[in-house]
Design a protein around this motif. Sequence first.
Motif, short mmCIF file in Angstrom:
data_model
loop_
_atom_site.label_atom_id
_atom_site.label_comp_id
_atom_site.label_asym_id
_atom_site.label_seq_id
_atom_site.Cartn_x
_atom_site.Cartn_y
_atom_site.Cartn_z
N VAL A 179 -7.76 46.44 52.60
CA VAL A 179 -7.09 45.55 53.23
C VAL A 179 -5.86 44.87 52.61
CG1 VAL A 179 -7.59 43.55 54.48
CG2 VAL A 179 -9.52 45.20 54.08
N TYR A 180 -4.81 44.85 53.54
CA TYR A 180 -3.36 44.42 53.03
C TYR A 180 -3.02 43.17 54.10
CZ TYR A 180 -3.19 48.62 50.15
OH TYR A 180 -3.49 49.67 49.27
N PHE A 181 -2.29 42.26 53.41
CA PHE A 181 -1.79 41.19 54.34
C PHE A 181 -0.45 41.08 54.01
CE2 PHE A 181 -5.96 40.05 53.47
CZ PHE A 181 -6.53 39.76 54.73
N LEU A 182 0.58 40.81 55.18
CA LEU A 182 1.86 40.85 54.96
C LEU A 182 2.45 39.75 56.05
CD1 LEU A 182 4.22 42.41 53.96
CD2 LEU A 182 4.45 43.90 55.73
N PHE A 183 3.10 39.02 55.50
CA PHE A 183 3.54 37.57 56.12
C PHE A 183 4.96 37.22 56.17
CE2 PHE A 183 -0.38 36.38 53.31
CZ PHE A 183 -0.98 36.59 54.38
N GLY A 184 5.48 37.02 57.36
CA GLY A 184 6.89 36.51 57.42
C GLY A 184 7.46 35.44 56.74
N PHE A 208 7.58 39.76 54.25
CA PHE A 208 8.92 40.43 55.09
C PHE A 208 9.74 39.34 55.36
CE2 PHE A 208 5.87 39.94 58.64
CZ PHE A 208 6.54 39.47 59.66
N GLU A 209 11.16 39.68 55.42
CA GLU A 209 11.92 38.91 55.83
C GLU A 209 12.16 38.62 57.25
OE1 GLU A 209 16.04 39.78 54.38
OE2 GLU A 209 15.35 39.71 52.09
N GLY A 210 11.58 37.36 57.86
CA GLY A 210 11.72 37.26 59.16
C GLY A 210 10.72 36.13 59.60
N GLY A 211 10.75 35.80 60.89
CA GLY A 211 9.96 34.61 61.40
C GLY A 211 8.66 35.48 62.03
N HIS A 212 8.45 35.13 63.26
CA HIS A 212 7.13 35.70 63.77
C HIS A 212 7.60 36.86 64.63
CE1 HIS A 212 3.13 35.32 64.95
NE2 HIS A 212 3.22 35.64 66.33
N ASP A 213 7.82 37.77 64.04
CA ASP A 213 8.79 39.11 64.49
C ASP A 213 8.04 40.43 64.20
OD1 ASP A 213 10.48 40.85 64.88
OD2 ASP A 213 12.38 39.88 63.82
N ASN A 214 7.45 41.07 65.17
CA ASN A 214 6.66 42.18 64.74
C ASN A 214 7.74 43.40 64.48
OD1 ASN A 214 7.46 42.23 67.64
ND2 ASN A 214 6.36 44.04 67.68
N ALA A 215 8.99 43.31 65.00
CA ALA A 215 9.78 44.18 64.48
C ALA A 215 10.40 44.46 63.32
CB ALA A 215 11.38 44.20 65.61
N ALA A 216 10.52 43.03 62.55
CA ALA A 216 10.85 42.89 61.27
C ALA A 216 9.63 43.24 60.15
CB ALA A 216 11.18 41.29 61.11
#
Length: 437
Positions: free
Chosen positions: A320-325, A416-424
């Motif tokens: 289980v991995y977590f990734l945050f803008g 990841f670099e970005g706001g609430h951005d699924n593409a980023a």
Amino acid sequence: MKISILSISAAFSRVPVLAVSESSFWPPSDELSDDSSCVDVGLDGELAPYRQSLTLPNTYQNSYSDTIFHPLFTSSSLNGDVTDDSLTKAVIFIHGLAGDANTYFCDGLDISPSDVLVISPWFSDAQVSADDWGGANSSDTSSWTSTYWTSSNWVKGGDASPDPSRYTTSFDVIDVIIQQLADLKKSGKYKNLERVTVNGFSAGAQLASRWSIFSPYANNDSELSLDFTVRTIVADGSSYVYLDSTRPDDSCVTLEDTGTTHTCASFSVPSSASSCSSYNGWKYGLDFTELSANVYLEPYASDSDLLDSQVSTYVSNPEVYFLFGDKDICNCNYEGYSNPQISSTCYPTGTSCTPNSFGGTLNNVSCCDTYPDTGSSNALAVGCEEMVQGSNRLQRGINYVEHLNNVGGNVTYGFFEGGHDNAAFYASDLFNDWAFN
């Protein structure tokens, strides 16, 4: 390696042409009305050859007589009528609250290597017929009925509604997809499949993270004999399920951006517990006293030993991995929150987000806490149940992984670099490494 327009066309040929109705059917819901992402990668928004009806078993012995199916998009058939030795991984892309499964599917196709099977289930707000949706694996589909959810209950694993009541849940849908893939591997159709990754962004992250606690598939239960690994990637959820009655201490929930270096070492029962009695109820915690419309979780609600065992299994799950803008830090509707006065972050040009009770404006642009996922809606939840977890999505995410580590986990997470951005999120090196390598 990214999929090009040409390789998308090649993937097209892997799926048999399905019997679908004329285009007047499309879209069956406003949720699928935006086909811009699909057009951008050279696909028609209807995606007729990619639409499939996935039949669901009668797990709970419901008396409903019709065949129940779940609508989804998939880059190769799950019905056993395609053999593809090139596929080594499958990635399930779960959409957000907007229900735009077509967008997530096309975005998934665009970023996925050619050895990846792309699947995007639609947790729909509309009921459709199998004849209209297409992909039915029966010649007589007149009595086939699709799942759908009249509310956001799907983000917490809730029952499909309102008819057939208590037949299946959103958790079951993911389980069935994975079991279908396991059956296809055993049959030799996808014999080289090595891993299935379930990823969710925003509301999809809420579903994926909650499912990963309770599903035997998410926890790679050896009794299932899957013969591949299941992984979960969670990104930018608005809330999480805490595994005990504590929450981050007040020092961990300051009303400002605390950045990616934020830490939280102390947890306790929140001081607001008496005035926010629901803070630990499902979907925020494991108090099932008021559990309703979730047949999947009823065994855990009635058996504390079973629940404890499941929690222990989840805490020790390394998949289980977590990734945050790193800029998912805005909050427009909680009094006293201090938004960074930066136009590109919380006040992006060209947006007009509502409601905006406390975010104010900058250079005549209203506060926007869900950009660029939307430029018109502020969707960050700010109820007492969410606010005891943190004041913005980034802070809530870090607090949660700190909580998991505090109760014995060893969580892998990153930014990841970005706001609430699924593409980023999808473009990030970490997502590509975790999902495709």
